[in-house]
Design an enzyme around this catalytic site. Structure first.
Site, mmCIF file in Angstrom:
data_model
loop_
_atom_site.group_PDB
_atom_site.id
_atom_site.type_symbol
_atom_site.label_atom_id
_atom_site.label_comp_id
_atom_site.label_asym_id
_atom_site.label_seq_id
_atom_site.Cartn_x
_atom_site.Cartn_y
_atom_site.Cartn_z
ATOM 1 N N ASP A 169 77.773 35.861 7.482
ATOM 2 C CA ASP A 169 78.326 34.851 7.364
ATOM 3 C C ASP A 169 78.009 34.477 6.090
ATOM 4 O O ASP A 169 79.475 33.766 6.550
ATOM 5 C CB ASP A 169 77.222 34.323 8.444
ATOM 6 C CG ASP A 169 77.370 34.777 10.075
ATOM 7 O OD1 ASP A 169 78.847 35.400 10.566
ATOM 8 O OD2 ASP A 169 76.667 34.442 10.786
ATOM 9 N N LYS A 229 70.003 36.285 16.368
ATOM 10 C CA LYS A 229 70.148 36.712 15.116
ATOM 11 C C LYS A 229 69.311 36.294 13.738
ATOM 12 O O LYS A 229 68.446 37.146 12.765
ATOM 13 C CB LYS A 229 71.138 35.774 13.752
ATOM 14 C CG LYS A 229 72.426 35.780 13.874
ATOM 15 C CD LYS A 229 73.451 34.982 12.972
ATOM 16 C CE LYS A 229 74.623 35.284 13.880
ATOM 17 N NZ LYS A 229 75.773 34.128 12.698
HETATM 18 P P1 NAP Z 1 73.217 26.925 16.608
HETATM 19 O O1 NAP Z 1 72.341 27.879 16.149
HETATM 20 O O2 NAP Z 1 72.925 27.709 18.325
HETATM 21 O O3 NAP Z 1 73.350 25.590 15.990
HETATM 22 C C1 NAP Z 1 74.183 24.214 16.761
HETATM 23 C C2 NAP Z 1 74.895 23.609 15.750
HETATM 24 O O4 NAP Z 1 75.898 22.833 16.547
HETATM 25 C C3 NAP Z 1 73.370 22.873 15.752
HETATM 26 O O5 NAP Z 1 73.838 22.059 14.989
HETATM 27 C C4 NAP Z 1 73.875 22.056 16.922
HETATM 28 O O6 NAP Z 1 72.831 20.735 16.471
HETATM 29 C C5 NAP Z 1 75.027 21.446 16.546
HETATM 30 N N1 NAP Z 1 75.693 20.513 17.584
HETATM 31 C C6 NAP Z 1 76.377 21.673 18.709
HETATM 32 N N2 NAP Z 1 77.237 20.562 19.961
HETATM 33 C C7 NAP Z 1 77.494 19.266 19.034
HETATM 34 C C8 NAP Z 1 77.703 17.755 19.742
HETATM 35 N N3 NAP Z 1 78.474 18.583 20.479
HETATM 36 N N4 NAP Z 1 77.824 17.165 18.590
HETATM 37 C C9 NAP Z 1 77.755 17.507 17.262
HETATM 38 N N5 NAP Z 1 76.770 18.733 17.024
HETATM 39 C C10 NAP Z 1 76.909 19.518 17.908
HETATM 40 O O7 NAP Z 1 74.711 27.663 16.495
HETATM 41 P P2 NAP Z 1 75.616 29.012 15.262
HETATM 42 O O8 NAP Z 1 75.627 29.823 15.098
HETATM 43 O O9 NAP Z 1 75.293 28.180 14.157
HETATM 44 O O10 NAP Z 1 77.472 28.531 15.817
HETATM 45 C C11 NAP Z 1 77.763 26.871 15.056
HETATM 46 C C12 NAP Z 1 79.931 26.898 15.591
HETATM 47 O O11 NAP Z 1 79.772 28.122 14.541
HETATM 48 C C13 NAP Z 1 79.995 28.094 17.275
HETATM 49 O O12 NAP Z 1 81.439 27.089 17.421
HETATM 50 C C14 NAP Z 1 79.805 29.041 16.276
HETATM 51 O O13 NAP Z 1 81.189 29.907 17.665
HETATM 52 C C15 NAP Z 1 80.512 28.973 15.163
HETATM 53 N N6 NAP Z 1 80.642 29.986 14.099
HETATM 54 C C16 NAP Z 1 81.913 30.616 13.481
HETATM 55 C C17 NAP Z 1 81.664 31.583 12.813
HETATM 56 C C18 NAP Z 1 82.985 32.185 12.039
HETATM 57 O O14 NAP Z 1 82.998 33.593 11.539
HETATM 58 N N7 NAP Z 1 83.630 31.393 12.151
HETATM 59 C C19 NAP Z 1 80.393 32.140 12.522
HETATM 60 C C20 NAP Z 1 79.323 31.692 13.205
HETATM 61 C C21 NAP Z 1 79.641 30.672 13.919
HETATM 62 P P3 NAP Z 1 71.674 20.185 17.515
HETATM 63 O O15 NAP Z 1 70.655 20.624 16.166
HETATM 64 O O16 NAP Z 1 71.496 18.475 17.653
HETATM 65 O O17 NAP Z 1 71.459 21.186 18.251
#
Ligand code: NAP
Length: 269
Positions: free
Chosen positions: A104, A68
């Site tokens: 998003d 992204k």
């Molecule tokens: P990303 O860029 O990898 O960011 C992950 C985030 O989650 C970071 O802030 C990370 O914290 C935190 N994290 C990961 N594991 C954790 C845990 N066990 N406890 C607390 N914090 C944790 O991923 P992303 O693209 O932002 O996506 C995040 C989530 O949103 C995913 O589950 C994805 O499937 C979902 N999502 C959903 C949609 C939708 O349309 N519904 C769209 C996009 C994403 P750190 O900085 O400390 O590593």
């Protein structure tokens, strides 16, 4: 019917075989009577993939993890909002010119606004990754008071500074002083179904709680929020709306959100 006139769309990411985007788009294209098909591309080399989009005239591409941000230097133009968020989840190929957008934030804000009036509300946003960036931008646009909390506090501080928001390390003792709680972390995502980013006790009846995790659909956070009497919004609401916004960018036509949600629910079940 796929024929010589069919327009090609797709999603590029790595890994991508779990993606629900083909379900969203092929179902919507069919219902809208568009001669279009949507495939998943597992990309190893981003530069080569971008050449492929141009060379083959692929009309539109969704962009997902880990590309992204990496995609930005390869684009010919960036929509103003995507430039502020610094993340692109949508490419539109306008006659060989690749334009980057971010849907998003529209997906997340659309889902929230259906249930809650946002202006002036105190919103605690959990996470500082790609999705949190887009949502933080949208919440600021809507005039919310946004507090960002993240497992790695420095990342939350950096994002808050960049967007002019408040960074708060939450102690999670007692009550959470917020009208809206948004989980934009991966906490609670399968296979960690029994994980929640916050303790149940801090959830209060008058809160709206949105979880953007969609696998599982009823995350532990949402189950506990319901038990506490909160209004809840699941990850499918954002997912369907960000996809619908992509179709609007690519075709100028609005798909039916409820039907996309139905397709997704069936696929997730
Ligand atoms: P990303 O860029 O990898 O960011 C992950 C985030 O989650 C970071 O802030 C990370 O914290 C935190 N994290 C990961 N594991 C954790 C845990 N066990 N406890 C607390 N914090 C944790 O991923 P992303 O693209 O932002 O996506 C995040 C989530 O949103 C995913 O589950 C994805 O499937 C979902 N999502 C959903 C949609 C939708 O349309 N519904 C769209 C996009 C994403 P750190 O900085 O400390 O590593």
């Amino acid at each position: 019917m796929i024929n010589a006139e069919t327009q090609l769309y797709g999603v590029m990411g790595n890994p991508v075989r779990h993606s629900l985007s083909p379900i969203i788009h092929n179902g919507a294209f069919r219902r809208m009577g568009l001669n279009a098909a949507y495939l998943a591309f597992e990309v190893e080399n981003l530069a080569e993939a971008v050449s492929g989009i141009k060379g083959l005239g692929i009309r539109g591409v969704s962009v997902t993890i880990p590309f992204k941000t990496q995609i930005i230097p390869f684009l010919d133009q960036l929509d103003e909002v995507a430039g502020k968020i610094l993340a692109v989840n949508t490419i539109y190929n306008e006659g060989g010119k690749l334009i980057g957008y971010n849907t998003d934030w529209r997906g997340a804000l659309g889902a929230l606004e259906e249930k809650a009036h946002l202006k002036g509300k105190r919103v605690v946003l959990l996470g500082a990754g790609g999705a949190a960036r887009a949502i933080a931008f949208g919440l600021k646009e809507r005039g919310c008071q946004v507090f960002i909390h993240n497992r790695s506090p420095q990342k939350a501080a950096d994002l808050a500074n960049e967007l002019g928001l408040i960074h708060r390390s939450l102690s999670f003792n007692g009550r959470l002083d917020a009208d809206v709680l948004v989980n934009a972390t991966s906490a609670g995502m399968s296979p960690n179904d029994e994980e929640s980013p916050v303790p149940k006790e801090i959830l209060a009846e008058e809160m709206t709680v949105m979880d953007i995790v969609y696998k599982p659909l009823r995350t532990k956070l949402l189950r506990e929020a319901e038990e506490r009497g909160c209004q809840t919004i699941d990850g499918l609401e954002m997912l369907a709306r960000q996809g619908a916004a992509q179709i609007e960018i690519w075709t100028g036509k609005k798909p039916e959100i409820e039907e996309i949600k139905e397709d997704l629910r069936r696929a997730l079940e």
